[in-house]
Design an enzyme around this catalytic site. Structure first.
Site, short mmCIF file in Angstrom:
data_model
loop_
_atom_site.label_atom_id
_atom_site.label_comp_id
_atom_site.label_asym_id
_atom_site.label_seq_id
_atom_site.Cartn_x
_atom_site.Cartn_y
_atom_site.Cartn_z
N THR A 122 0.87 -1.32 -0.01
CA THR A 122 0.06 0.05 -0.12
C THR A 122 1.09 1.22 -0.08
OG1 THR A 122 -0.04 -0.07 2.34
CG2 THR A 122 -1.85 -0.85 1.17
N GLU B 21 -3.79 4.73 2.68
CA GLU B 21 -3.04 3.71 1.87
C GLU B 21 -3.85 3.10 0.84
OE1 GLU B 21 -1.89 0.31 4.29
OE2 GLU B 21 -2.48 1.33 6.33
P1 ADP Z 1 4.92 0.90 3.70
O1 ADP Z 1 4.57 0.43 5.37
O2 ADP Z 1 6.29 1.62 3.80
O3 ADP Z 1 3.79 1.53 3.12
P2 ADP Z 1 4.15 -1.46 1.95
O4 ADP Z 1 4.72 -2.92 2.48
O5 ADP Z 1 2.86 -0.86 2.19
O6 ADP Z 1 5.27 -0.57 2.97
O7 ADP Z 1 4.63 -1.24 0.53
C1 ADP Z 1 4.29 0.16 -0.01
C2 ADP Z 1 5.14 0.50 -1.10
O8 ADP Z 1 5.36 -0.63 -2.30
C3 ADP Z 1 4.71 1.62 -1.90
O9 ADP Z 1 5.19 2.82 -1.16
C4 ADP Z 1 5.26 1.43 -3.33
O10 ADP Z 1 6.72 2.15 -3.21
C5 ADP Z 1 5.69 -0.31 -3.47
N1 ADP Z 1 4.65 -0.45 -4.51
C6 ADP Z 1 4.80 -1.60 -5.02
N2 ADP Z 1 3.86 -1.79 -5.89
C7 ADP Z 1 2.63 -1.47 -5.36
C8 ADP Z 1 1.39 -1.44 -5.67
N3 ADP Z 1 0.69 -2.25 -6.49
N4 ADP Z 1 0.43 -0.73 -4.96
C9 ADP Z 1 1.04 0.26 -3.94
N5 ADP Z 1 2.17 0.14 -3.82
C10 ADP Z 1 3.15 -0.60 -4.47
N1 RBF Z 2 -6.93 -2.68 8.11
C1 RBF Z 2 -7.74 -3.05 9.27
O1 RBF Z 2 -7.42 -3.25 10.35
N2 RBF Z 2 -9.22 -3.26 8.85
C2 RBF Z 2 -9.81 -3.49 7.61
O2 RBF Z 2 -10.76 -3.34 7.59
C3 RBF Z 2 -8.85 -3.04 6.56
N3 RBF Z 2 -9.03 -2.91 5.43
C4 RBF Z 2 -8.33 -2.53 4.41
C5 RBF Z 2 -8.90 -2.74 3.08
C6 RBF Z 2 -7.90 -2.46 1.87
C7 RBF Z 2 -8.52 -2.37 0.50
C8 RBF Z 2 -6.28 -2.34 2.33
C9 RBF Z 2 -5.56 -2.00 1.18
C10 RBF Z 2 -6.11 -2.21 3.51
C11 RBF Z 2 -6.83 -2.58 4.68
N4 RBF Z 2 -6.44 -2.57 6.08
C12 RBF Z 2 -7.45 -2.60 7.01
C13 RBF Z 2 -5.15 -1.92 6.08
C14 RBF Z 2 -4.22 -3.04 6.61
O3 RBF Z 2 -4.05 -3.20 7.67
C15 RBF Z 2 -2.65 -2.38 6.14
O4 RBF Z 2 -2.80 -2.36 4.62
C16 RBF Z 2 -1.61 -3.15 6.83
O5 RBF Z 2 -1.64 -2.50 7.98
C17 RBF Z 2 -0.36 -2.86 6.21
O6 RBF Z 2 -0.02 -1.25 6.60
MG MG Z 3 1.82 0.99 2.96
#
Ligand code: ADP
Ligand code: RBF
Ligand code: MG
Length: 169
Positions: A46, A100
């Protein structure tokens, strides 16, 4: 995780045939570091939005899960479907609100620090807590299918051509 593992009790199309207020909502910001909880390892990275972009959203929106379109980097590049989580992530008991965006595209590289633009087209569901990580992932996979189906409707599909993604300010 297979695509089949989605929640059969949830509808795949959400919201009205035509957009209704407050949608669409345009948001611009940059991609910042999140908690690094390994959402990438779950197959659901995300892009966390910067605080300035967050403020735009929080003024208008309840916490929860949204869907729409997103573009990373310069204007004119490809616009992809996205799902967005806005709020506190109850499963992880976050103390700070976050927005996110999971973009429905396989990127070759990370894009931290890049510009990101989002058009929020509709609301999917409230944030929930889950008994297990697998249950959370299952609902996110379902959100992804909901976004894909819901964005195919004409009024929603047209948003991918919005001026936000093409015109320079
Ligand atoms: P963080 O906790 O730092 O957000 P994540 O595990 O959520 O780490 O990874 C997020 C990062 O992954 C984004 O900031 C982006 O650089 C990269 N990324 C790669 N592919 C995607 C995608 N399809 N959607 C969102 N982020 C992506
Ligand atoms: N986190 C929650 O605790 N509850 C949720 O209902 C929830 N829904 C999500 C739905 C989407 C489409 C996405 C992308 C994330 C969601 N998350 C939710 C957040 C998830 O916990 C988060 O992506 C992780 O904490 C990694 O940062
Ligand atoms: Mg993220």
């Amino acid at each position: 995780m297979s695509k089949c593992n989605i929640n059969p009790d949830r509808p795949l199309i959400v919201g009205p045939e035509n957009l209704e207020k407050p949608f669409p909502i345009a948001v611009s910001g940059t991609v910042v570091k999140g908690f690094g909880r390994g959402s990438r390892e779950l197959g659901i990275p995300t892009a966390n939005l910067s605080d300035d972009a967050l403020e735009e959203m929080f003024n208008e929106c309840d916490t929860g899960v949204y869907y729409g379109w997103s573009q990373v980097g310069s204007k004119g590049t490809t616009v992809y479907p996205m799902v967005m989580s806005l709020g506190w992530n109850p499963y992880y008991k976050n103390e700070k609100k976050s927005a996110e965006v999971h973009i429905l595209h396989e990127f070759a590289e990370d894009f931290y620090g890049e510009a990101i633009r989002v058009i929020v087209a509709g609301y999917i569901r409230p944030e929930q807590n889950y008994p297990s990580l697998d249950d959370l992932i299952r609902d996110i996979k379902t959100d992804i299918e909901v976004a894909k189906s819901s964005l195919q409707r004409k009024a929603y599909n047209e948003l991918s051509n919005d001026a936000l993604f093409t015109e320079s300010q």
